[in-house]
Scaffold this active site. Sequence first.
Site, PDB file in Angstrom:
ATOM      1  N   LYS A   1      -3.298   3.197  -2.295  1.00 41.54           N
ATOM      2  CA  LYS A   1      -4.675   3.937  -3.324  1.00 41.54           C
ATOM      3  C   LYS A   1      -4.584   4.599  -1.783  1.00 41.54           C
ATOM      4  CE  LYS A   1      -8.259   0.066  -4.977  1.00 41.54           C
ATOM      5  NZ  LYS A   1      -8.872   1.362  -6.016  1.00 41.54           N
TER       6      LYS A   1
ATOM      7  N   ASP B   1       1.061  -1.223   0.228  1.00 42.47           N
ATOM      8  CA  ASP B   1       0.353  -0.005   0.031  1.00 42.47           C
ATOM      9  C   ASP B   1       0.829   1.063   0.022  1.00 42.47           C
ATOM     10  OD1 ASP B   1      -2.383  -0.989  -0.187  1.00 42.47           O
ATOM     11  OD2 ASP B   1      -2.549  -0.851   2.220  1.00 42.47           O
TER      12      ASP B   1
ATOM     13  N   MET C   1     -10.539   7.719   7.258  1.00 40.94           N
ATOM     14  CA  MET C   1     -10.827   8.672   6.517  1.00 40.94           C
ATOM     15  C   MET C   1     -11.799   9.762   6.250  1.00 40.94           C
ATOM     16  SD  MET C   1     -10.266   5.065   3.661  1.00 40.94           S
ATOM     17  CE  MET C   1     -11.340   3.583   4.768  1.00 40.94           C
TER      18      MET C   1
END
Length: 286
Positions: free
Chosen positions: A63, A42, A182
């Site tokens: 991502k 990641d 997030m």
Amino acid sequence: MSTTHTPELGKVFLVGAGPGAADLITLRGARLLAQADIVFHDALVDPTMLELCPQATKVAVGKRCGKLSSAQHFINKRLVDAAKNHQIIIRLKGGDPMMFGRADEEIQALKRAGIQVEVVPGITAALAGAASMQQSLTLRGVSRSVAFVTVAQGQDPSSDSPSKSEHIPLAQPNADTLVYYMGRKDATSIAKQLIEGVTNHDDGTPVHILEAVSTKNERHWSSTLGQLANGEADEWFNAASPALIMIGEALRQKPQVLSSELDSSCSELNDGLQNSIVLTNCRRSA
């Protein structure tokens, strides 16, 4: 008569990299990295963690919101293809693989292809954040439930395009302690919904925002739900760092206890402990 030999497929390990600091990966995760043939990692994985696998081919498949990144179906395909050419394949995911990491989609794609897969858990950011603040997410008489939440909108598992429900607000959970992953761009609306909704949180509820938990760039913002709803954290956020929003009465800062108070509150706390004396009149906090 000749026979065609089918090469044995490799095994894929979904490994949790932990919250950020390289030395917070598990021993099993570190051992597997040292044996890996190829590592798909990641974007938030600490570069020093990749020093644990100098022998492996390293492929970035991270991502990041608002940035060019690998489509999930493409990551799935690369894992399947890698298992046809390598024996030990690592999918290194930030935090814990099973927490908001789309692990299920990768696991199902690998199983459909007949490839063995194993999950190696990691420390998720919420627990690392609580450790950093030295504030428990649960507290006797105050918090008996914790919810890990993301406001990221749901998508069709077979697609990277938003679903039709993209613009439908998600219901806020009613746990005692809430931890939002997030949630930076939605921080103000999250706070407003909690204050206005049918929850046990009001404008005085403690809020802690942690960025880059467990790394040298870690930062804290501590205030209340009302101030968060007023947008007072908007200018504080660093868009380049992952943020965690933690909300709940269990997170209210405790007044420091002076050593003199400890001495007076438990006068029997002395060398008698080594003689297995059970103390029954000491004040306890939980």
